[in-house]
Scaffold this active site. Structure first.
Site, PDB file in Angstrom:
ATOM      1  N   CYS A   6       0.830  -1.200   0.000  1.00 52.84           N
ATOM      2  CA  CYS A   6       0.000   0.000   0.000  1.00 52.84           C
ATOM      3  C   CYS A   6       0.864   1.249   0.000  1.00 52.84           C
ATOM      4  O   CYS A   6       2.043   1.206   0.360  1.00 52.84           O
ATOM      5  CB  CYS A   6      -0.881   0.047   1.246  1.00 52.84           C
ATOM      6  SG  CYS A   6      -2.021  -1.330   1.371  1.00 52.84           S
ATOM      7  N   CYS A 248      12.199  -2.909   6.219  1.00 55.37           N
ATOM      8  CA  CYS A 248      12.043  -3.985   5.224  1.00 55.37           C
ATOM      9  C   CYS A 248      13.041  -3.829   4.079  1.00 55.37           C
ATOM     10  O   CYS A 248      12.944  -2.883   3.295  1.00 55.37           O
ATOM     11  CB  CYS A 248      10.620  -3.959   4.682  1.00 55.37           C
ATOM     12  SG  CYS A 248      10.380  -5.050   3.275  1.00 55.37           S
ATOM     13  N   CYS A 394       6.152 -13.443   4.361  1.00 54.40           N
ATOM     14  CA  CYS A 394       6.226 -12.149   5.055  1.00 54.40           C
ATOM     15  C   CYS A 394       4.917 -11.917   5.788  1.00 54.40           C
ATOM     16  O   CYS A 394       3.846 -12.107   5.216  1.00 54.40           O
ATOM     17  CB  CYS A 394       6.451 -11.028   4.041  1.00 54.40           C
ATOM     18  SG  CYS A 394       6.374  -9.389   4.804  1.00 54.40           S
ATOM     19  N   CYS A 446      14.987  -5.739   8.344  1.00 57.51           N
ATOM     20  CA  CYS A 446      14.343  -7.050   8.386  1.00 57.51           C
ATOM     21  C   CYS A 446      14.748  -7.822   7.137  1.00 57.51           C
ATOM     22  O   CYS A 446      14.792  -7.272   6.034  1.00 57.51           O
ATOM     23  CB  CYS A 446      12.818  -6.879   8.415  1.00 57.51           C
ATOM     24  SG  CYS A 446      11.934  -8.465   8.331  1.00 57.51           S
ATOM     25  N   CYS A 449      12.228 -12.912   5.295  1.00 56.14           N
ATOM     26  CA  CYS A 449      11.805 -13.773   4.176  1.00 56.14           C
ATOM     27  C   CYS A 449      12.986 -14.561   3.604  1.00 56.14           C
ATOM     28  O   CYS A 449      12.783 -15.532   2.872  1.00 56.14           O
ATOM     29  CB  CYS A 449      11.111 -12.948   3.095  1.00 56.14           C
ATOM     30  SG  CYS A 449      11.955 -11.429   2.689  1.00 56.14           S
TER      31      CYS A 449
HETATM   32  S1  SF4 Z   1       9.886 -10.549   5.772  1.00 55.32           S
HETATM   33 FE1  SF4 Z   1      10.923  -9.769   3.915  1.00 55.32          FE
HETATM   34  S2  SF4 Z   1       9.345  -8.636   2.790  1.00 55.32           S
HETATM   35 FE2  SF4 Z   1       8.590  -8.930   4.892  1.00 55.32          FE
HETATM   36  S3  SF4 Z   1       9.203  -7.091   6.029  1.00 55.32           S
HETATM   37 FE3  SF4 Z   1      10.833  -8.584   6.332  1.00 55.32          FE
HETATM   38  S4  SF4 Z   1      12.293  -8.157   4.653  1.00 55.32           S
HETATM   39 FE4  SF4 Z   1      10.368  -7.147   4.120  1.00 55.32          FE
END
Ligand code: SF4
Length: 476
Positions: A6, A248, A394, A446, A449
């Site tokens: 979004c 992210c 994710c 993060c 994934c």
């Molecule tokens: S899991 Fe991957 S896609 Fe989701 S917030 Fe973390 S880095 Fe981003």
């Protein structure tokens, strides 16, 4: 194919605020095309227009004329929780004992189901299947009359990802969750940032500031809540103690526009460096580096410059494919991919190609693209991927497939993956390679994934169970 999340855009202190938001949302359209909406305020009432489709498809002069006032928030959406119906279209709004409140949310909450269940047990009704609605109810139920205290109280109870814009008749609040998963930047139009009489603008990506003539000031920090009203601009912390940020990394890899700066990093520079890194980790002899447009272009430039292999546009992307198109009743193999990508025979025939894309999720689109290229009879195709293998889902607002559908989960070796996609070799940039020195501190990001180390509790949010439970609870 990854589907986007979004985008949010807001403005305070500008006549025709809704028209500015409308322009800003155009530049965030890549973050969601299913639905869009704007809520404005003229300090006496809120005005709302929401609908399905892209910004240019839904809004017209009549709708924008209806959206009166000098402050407004807007949203473009691709649904990551809740179904893509009008009822889930944002901004959300509610009449409360504190007056009307509007909310635009980017990200996914990881404790939304828990809060929803608790509120329902207490008698709260819900009118959407979106996780965002719990934020609105928490603000309404907060033990304060003031919107600022109420919002802070509500946000402090949330877990997971949220960049939000909250608005009542005379105040606009912009906030990022304590980990800062999703981006949110701030700009001004006019005078210096300390003045109390200027225009403040907020956007998921700063590339949207240019169209409204705003000057980027800074990002909203993780765990920060910025409040703008007649008293000027103030900043608060959501939690007393800030946890380690976990922004992210996929925003830099794929989602954000290359013209944006997110997490104080140039998206273009980042992708270029990852392309160079990929060339160092997986060199190959070839005639041309060919990007998958548009997502692989910047990394391909980096790969080409590092390797010395010339870049050539062997795939041309059609930008004129609408939301729906009619397929011949007999069916054409890989119709969707053929509508989008056109191979250039002169670049491909008889050549050794290094094909560059930003990521492989399920692998089905990559396989179809390779099929289309193979019809032009290249000598060799070597697939290089500007991110590590995606192995885990994710829970923070990006719609990857189910774990069992992720290619790197099903196939363990590069040889197996190359065989599945139909190429001579495959190489992914390493997780360490994702964090070049100019990012300063890889711990701020993060990467769950890729490595499965989620920065928050996720036991409550296995996506399937969330959707299932919501569907059970929703009207049919
Ligand atoms: S899991 Fe991957 S896609 Fe989701 S917030 Fe973390 S880095 Fe981003």
């Amino acid at each position: 194919m990854i589907r986007e999340e979004c985008g949010i855009f807001g403005i305070y202190g500008q006549q025709e605020a809704a028209r500015y938001v409308y322009l800003g949302l155009h530049f965030l359209q890549h973050r969601g095309q299913e639905s869009c909406g704007i809520i404005s305020s003229d300090h006496t009432s809120l005005y709302k227009q929401i609908g399905l489709g892209k910004v240019s498809e839904f809004f017209d002069e009549v709708k924008l004329d209806y959206l009166r006032g000098s402050q407004a928030i807007g949203h473009v959406r691709y649904s990551t929780t809740g179904s893509p119906t009008l009822v889930n279209t944002q901004p959300l709004s509610a009449m409360t004992s504190k007056g009307p409140i509007a909310l635009a949310h980017n990200g996914n909450l990881t404790n939304a189901m828990e809060i929803r269940r608790r509120l329902m047990e207490e008698g709260q009704t819900f009118s959407t299947t979106s996780d965002s609605e719990v934020i609105l109810h928490l603000i309404a139920r907060a033990p304060f009359q003031d919107i600022v205290q109420s919002t802070r109280w509500a946000l402090a109870q949330l877990e997971g990802a949220f960049s939000v814009l909250v608005m009542n008749r005379d105040t606009l609040i912009a906030a990022r969750d304590p980990r800062g998963f999703r981006p949110l930047a701030m700009a001004t139009i006019g005078q210096a940032i300390t003045s109390s009489a200027e225009t403040y603008v907020f956007s998921s990506e700063d590339t949207a500031f240019g169209i409204v003539g705003a000057t980027r000031q800074r990002e909203i920090s993780p765990n920060e809540m910025v409040v703008v009203n007649h008293g000027g601009v103030q900043s608060f912390s959501i939690l007393e103690t800030s946890p380690q940020p976990r922004q992210c990394i996929f925003e830099l890899i794929y989602f954000a526009k290359p013209s944006s700066r997110v997490f104080d990093t140039s998206v273009y520079q980042y992708r270029y460096e990852i392309g160079r890194q990929l060339a160092k980790e997986f060199p190959v002899e070839a005639d041309y580096v060919v990007p998958v447009p548009d997502s692989g272009i910047v990394a391909a430039i980096g790969y080409s410059n590092e390797s010395g292999i010339p870049l050539s546009l062997g795939l041309i992307r059609s930008h004129y494919v609408g939301r729906t198109f009619i397929e011949p009743s007999q069916g054409i193999r890989d119709f969707g991919v053929r509508m989008k990508f056109m191979p250039v025979p002169e670049v491909i025939r008889g050549k050794r190609i290094v094909l560059i894309d930003d990521s492989i999720v399920r692998g089905t689109t990559s396989r179809k693209i390779v099929q289309v290229i193979k019809e032009m009879q290249p000598k060799e195709i070597h697939f290089r991927v500007a991110s590590p293998p995606v192995k885990y889902p994710c829970f923070y607002g990006i719609d990857f497939s189910r774990p069992e559908e992720l290619l790197a989960n099903k196939l363990k070796t590069l040889e197996e993956i190359a065989h599945f996609i139909g190429v001579n070799s495959v190489g992914y940039v390493s997780v360490e390679g994702l964090f070049p020195s100019f990012l300063l501190d890889g711990k701020r990001f993060c990467r769950a994934c890729f490595d499965g180390e989620y920065p928050t509790r996720v036991s409550d949010v296995r996506k399937e169970s969330f959707d299932h439970e919501i569907q059970q609870a929703s009207l049919r």
